[in-house]
Design a protein around this motif. Structure first.
Motif, PDB file in Angstrom:
ATOM      1  N   THR A 131      13.272  12.339  -7.090  1.00 29.17           N
ATOM      2  CA  THR A 131      12.299  11.772  -7.974  1.00 29.17           C
ATOM      3  C   THR A 131      10.868  11.857  -6.970  1.00 29.17           C
ATOM      4  O   THR A 131      10.840  11.740  -5.884  1.00 29.17           O
ATOM      5  CB  THR A 131      12.498  10.421  -8.169  1.00 29.17           C
ATOM      6  N   VAL A 132       9.879  12.148  -7.890  1.00 33.33           N
ATOM      7  CA  VAL A 132       8.518  12.401  -7.313  1.00 33.33           C
ATOM      8  C   VAL A 132       7.742  11.257  -8.208  1.00 33.33           C
ATOM      9  O   VAL A 132       7.612  11.293  -9.264  1.00 33.33           O
ATOM     10  CB  VAL A 132       8.063  13.629  -7.501  1.00 33.33           C
ATOM     11  N   ILE A 133       6.842  10.334  -7.593  1.00 24.87           N
ATOM     12  CA  ILE A 133       5.839   9.514  -8.159  1.00 24.87           C
ATOM     13  C   ILE A 133       4.456  10.192  -7.797  1.00 24.87           C
ATOM     14  O   ILE A 133       4.221  10.633  -6.613  1.00 24.87           O
ATOM     15  CB  ILE A 133       6.259   8.061  -7.736  1.00 24.87           C
ATOM     16  N   PRO A 134       3.729  10.504  -8.889  1.00 25.76           N
ATOM     17  CA  PRO A 134       2.556  10.822  -8.500  1.00 25.76           C
ATOM     18  C   PRO A 134       1.488   9.935  -7.447  1.00 25.76           C
ATOM     19  O   PRO A 134       1.745   8.923  -7.481  1.00 25.76           O
ATOM     20  CB  PRO A 134       1.588  10.791  -9.982  1.00 25.76           C
ATOM     21  N   GLN A 135       0.780  10.593  -6.837  1.00 19.83           N
ATOM     22  CA  GLN A 135      -0.053   9.964  -5.746  1.00 19.83           C
ATOM     23  C   GLN A 135      -1.008   8.929  -6.395  1.00 19.83           C
ATOM     24  O   GLN A 135      -1.311   7.942  -5.884  1.00 19.83           O
ATOM     25  CB  GLN A 135      -0.834  10.916  -4.796  1.00 19.83           C
ATOM     26  N   GLU A 136      -1.530   9.039  -7.621  1.00 17.48           N
ATOM     27  CA  GLU A 136      -2.256   8.216  -8.259  1.00 17.48           C
ATOM     28  C   GLU A 136      -1.745   7.056  -8.888  1.00 17.48           C
ATOM     29  O   GLU A 136      -2.556   6.022  -9.005  1.00 17.48           O
ATOM     30  CB  GLU A 136      -3.258   8.996  -9.432  1.00 17.48           C
ATOM     31  N   LEU A 137      -0.340   7.028  -8.690  1.00 15.11           N
ATOM     32  CA  LEU A 137       0.479   5.538  -9.312  1.00 15.11           C
ATOM     33  C   LEU A 137       0.958   4.962  -8.201  1.00 15.11           C
ATOM     34  O   LEU A 137       1.543   3.909  -8.440  1.00 15.11           O
ATOM     35  CB  LEU A 137       1.428   6.182  -9.969  1.00 15.11           C
ATOM     36  N   VAL A 138       0.492   5.151  -6.900  1.00 13.27           N
ATOM     37  CA  VAL A 138       1.127   4.170  -5.770  1.00 13.27           C
ATOM     38  C   VAL A 138      -0.144   3.479  -5.310  1.00 13.27           C
ATOM     39  O   VAL A 138      -1.078   3.912  -5.157  1.00 13.27           O
ATOM     40  CB  VAL A 138       1.842   5.334  -4.752  1.00 13.27           C
ATOM     41  N   HIS A 139       0.309   2.588  -4.227  1.00 11.35           N
ATOM     42  CA  HIS A 139      -0.526   2.086  -3.421  1.00 11.35           C
ATOM     43  C   HIS A 139      -0.457   2.193  -1.944  1.00 11.35           C
ATOM     44  O   HIS A 139       0.748   1.806  -1.695  1.00 11.35           O
ATOM     45  CB  HIS A 139      -0.726   0.340  -3.580  1.00 11.35           C
ATOM     46  N   ILE A 140      -1.297   2.634  -1.190  1.00 10.98           N
ATOM     47  CA  ILE A 140      -0.924   3.068   0.160  1.00 10.98           C
ATOM     48  C   ILE A 140      -1.642   2.254   1.192  1.00 10.98           C
ATOM     49  O   ILE A 140      -2.844   2.113   0.970  1.00 10.98           O
ATOM     50  CB  ILE A 140      -1.478   4.693   0.239  1.00 10.98           C
ATOM     51  N   GLU A 141      -0.922   1.757   2.271  1.00 11.33           N
ATOM     52  CA  GLU A 141      -1.273   1.095   3.289  1.00 11.33           C
ATOM     53  C   GLU A 141      -0.624   1.693   4.651  1.00 11.33           C
ATOM     54  O   GLU A 141       0.389   1.405   4.933  1.00 11.33           O
ATOM     55  CB  GLU A 141      -0.775  -0.287   3.334  1.00 11.33           C
ATOM     56  N   GLY A 142      -1.566   2.575   5.437  1.00 10.84           N
ATOM     57  CA  GLY A 142      -1.230   3.210   6.364  1.00 10.84           C
ATOM     58  C   GLY A 142       0.032   4.323   6.072  1.00 10.84           C
ATOM     59  O   GLY A 142      -0.264   5.217   5.247  1.00 10.84           O
ATOM     60  N   ASP A 143       1.379   4.318   6.501  1.00 11.02           N
ATOM     61  CA  ASP A 143       2.273   5.082   6.551  1.00 11.02           C
ATOM     62  C   ASP A 143       3.241   4.246   5.280  1.00 11.02           C
ATOM     63  O   ASP A 143       4.312   4.896   5.090  1.00 11.02           O
ATOM     64  CB  ASP A 143       3.144   5.370   7.510  1.00 11.02           C
ATOM     65  N   THR A 144       2.876   3.402   4.707  1.00 10.41           N
ATOM     66  CA  THR A 144       3.610   2.596   3.811  1.00 10.41           C
ATOM     67  C   THR A 144       3.227   2.794   2.421  1.00 10.41           C
ATOM     68  O   THR A 144       2.014   2.573   1.968  1.00 10.41           O
ATOM     69  CB  THR A 144       3.830   1.019   4.027  1.00 10.41           C
ATOM     70  N   VAL A 145       4.081   3.063   1.328  1.00 13.71           N
ATOM     71  CA  VAL A 145       3.710   3.256   0.015  1.00 13.71           C
ATOM     72  C   VAL A 145       4.313   2.307  -0.812  1.00 13.71           C
ATOM     73  O   VAL A 145       5.694   1.941  -0.638  1.00 13.71           O
ATOM     74  CB  VAL A 145       4.316   4.816  -0.606  1.00 13.71           C
TER      75      VAL A 145
END
Length: 433
Positions: A131-145
């Motif tokens: 599965t792939v989730i588009p980058q605009e639909l996630v919240h990123i903190e450092g190396d954590t998605v």
């Protein structure tokens, strides 16, 4: 190398073909009967040649193309985003980024539970991901998605290996005319050249003492030849090799020489003018002298007179179309009858262009018993329906109307007067004109 001049002499005469068709009457043919006759008369050309993809545009495939590879060749990402295994997504919807997968090479690792890989569009899906989730639909903190619940489903944004074509699958059938998309498809399979049908060679000339070629001075009673240029344009758009023979006067010696020369170097001869009933010229007589020719009166408007036949040339036969002389009638008979016949000769697997439905914006007067092709302008009404009006004067010499129109209103054989707001069939020009 051009492979043409290989249309072999058929065994059935035109009279024999006509005898096998129900209701065949050359002096009162319906448009449907004309098409049925031509389908029996003309088989595809023989032969083939191999051409490079850049030279294959508008050519007709001689053989099925079987895909040598799967397309795409591997599962890959349809998005820039993060690849992971949906079943191993933690309850907290949080994943640890463990690497980056770029297009063009495989990511070397294997994903563990709770891990993901940053991935680019077209990159191979990493082992262990689905599965792939588009980058605009996630919240990123450092190396954590961080992934919000419910915004992604298992298998999202993953292109499967072979989902377009699988190795060994038929990619394009024989008879396909190769448009830009088909050429691109062939290239996507790594195919550099294909076998295609021979390019149809068509000789054309206008007939009549009243016809002027461009560059000649005007004279009383004479008109400049437009048919030569419209026919040349329509043939060129079909991908034919056109042999332009200019204008031939109504003089037996000149006409015989033109017909013989055309038959020697072409698969098809097209003329305009000289096929009307009772017309005082030599064209019809020369056609009869040189070949097996039928002269038709078709129940249609415009374009009632038309000649079809074959001129033998050694061990082969050249197909002949004698079209009427009026400019609009030439184009209408070409679109209705000649074009589908030439496509058959080219070996094209052809479906007739669908007739669109449009509401007439005017009264179209007609009696049953003939097919009428009126020049129309199709547009979209405010409520989203197609609507059509005529271009006005429907005379067969009004050439400007074919420039204004974007299709032909087809009023069928048994159809009668159409009232405003009623549906009619429209044959769109679709780039042919």
């Amino acid at each position: 190398m051009t492979c043409a001049l290989n249309y072999f002499l058929p065994t059935a005469t035109l009279a024999e073909i006509g005898d096998k068709l129900s209701g065949y009457d050359p002096q009162a043919l319906s448009a449907d009967a004309v098409l049925a006759f031509l389908e029996k008369m003309v088989p595809p050309l023989n032969g083939k040649e191999d051409v490079a993809i850049f030279q294959a545009l508008d050519r007709v495939l001689a053989h099925d193309v079987i895909s040598p590879i799967s397309v795409p060749p591997h599962d890959n990402s349809a998005m820039d985003g993060y690849a992971f295994n949906f079943q191993s997504l933690p309850r907290g919807q949080t994943l640890q980024v463990t690497g980056t997968a770029f297009a063009g090479k495989a990511w070397p690792g294997h994903l563990l539970q709770g891990q993901c890989v940053k991935i680019m569009t077209g990159a191979i899906m990493p082992e262990g991901s689905d599965t792939v989730i588009p980058q605009e639909l996630v919240h990123i903190e450092g190396d954590t998605v961080h992934i919000a619940a419910g915004i992604v489903q298992s298998g999202d944004n993953r292109r499967l290996c072979g989902e377009d074509l699988k190795a060994g699958q038929s990619a394009l059938p024989s008879g396909t005319r190769l448009g830009p998309a088909a050429c691109g498809l062939l290239a996507s399979l790594g195919i550099q050249q294909v076998s295609v049908k021979p390019r149809l060679r068509v000789a054309y000339f206008s007939t009549g003492n009243e016809i002027l070629s461009l560059g000649q001075a005007p004279r009383e009673g004479a008109v400049y030849d437009s048919n030569r240029y419209t026919v040349h344009g329509m043939l060129t758009r079909m991908g034919c090799e056109v042999i332009d023979m200019g204008v031939v006067c109504d003089e037996p010696t000149l006409l015989e020489a033109a017909f013989r020369q055309a038959a020697m170097q072409s698969d098809v001869i097209i003329t305009s003018g000289g096929v009307s009933v009772g017309e005082a010229d030599f064209t019809k007589a020369m056609m009869k002298k040189l070949g097996d020719v039928a002269f038709w009166r078709i129940a249609m408007r415009p374009g009632r007179p038309m000649a079809v036949g074959r001129i033998p040339q050694g061990e082969r036969s050249c197909v002949l179309f004698g079209l009427p002389g009026n400019p609009v009638a030439v184009m209408v008979t070409f679109l209705a009858f000649v074009r589908p016949t030439l496509e058959r000769m080219m070996g094209m697997h052809r479906q007739p262009l669908p007739l669109l439905k449009a509401r007439s914006q005017e009264v179209l007067r007609k009696k049953s018993g003939r097919t009428e092709y009126q020049r129309g302008i199709v547009s979209t009404s405010p409520n989203g329906e197609l609507q059509v009006i005529t271009t006005g004067n429907q005379g067969s010499g009004v050439l400007s109307s074919m420039v204004q129109a974007n299709g032909l209103i087809v009023l069928h054989h048994e159809q009668e007067t159409t009232q405003i707001g009623e549906w009619v069939d429209v044959m769109m020009f679709d780039g042919h004109l």
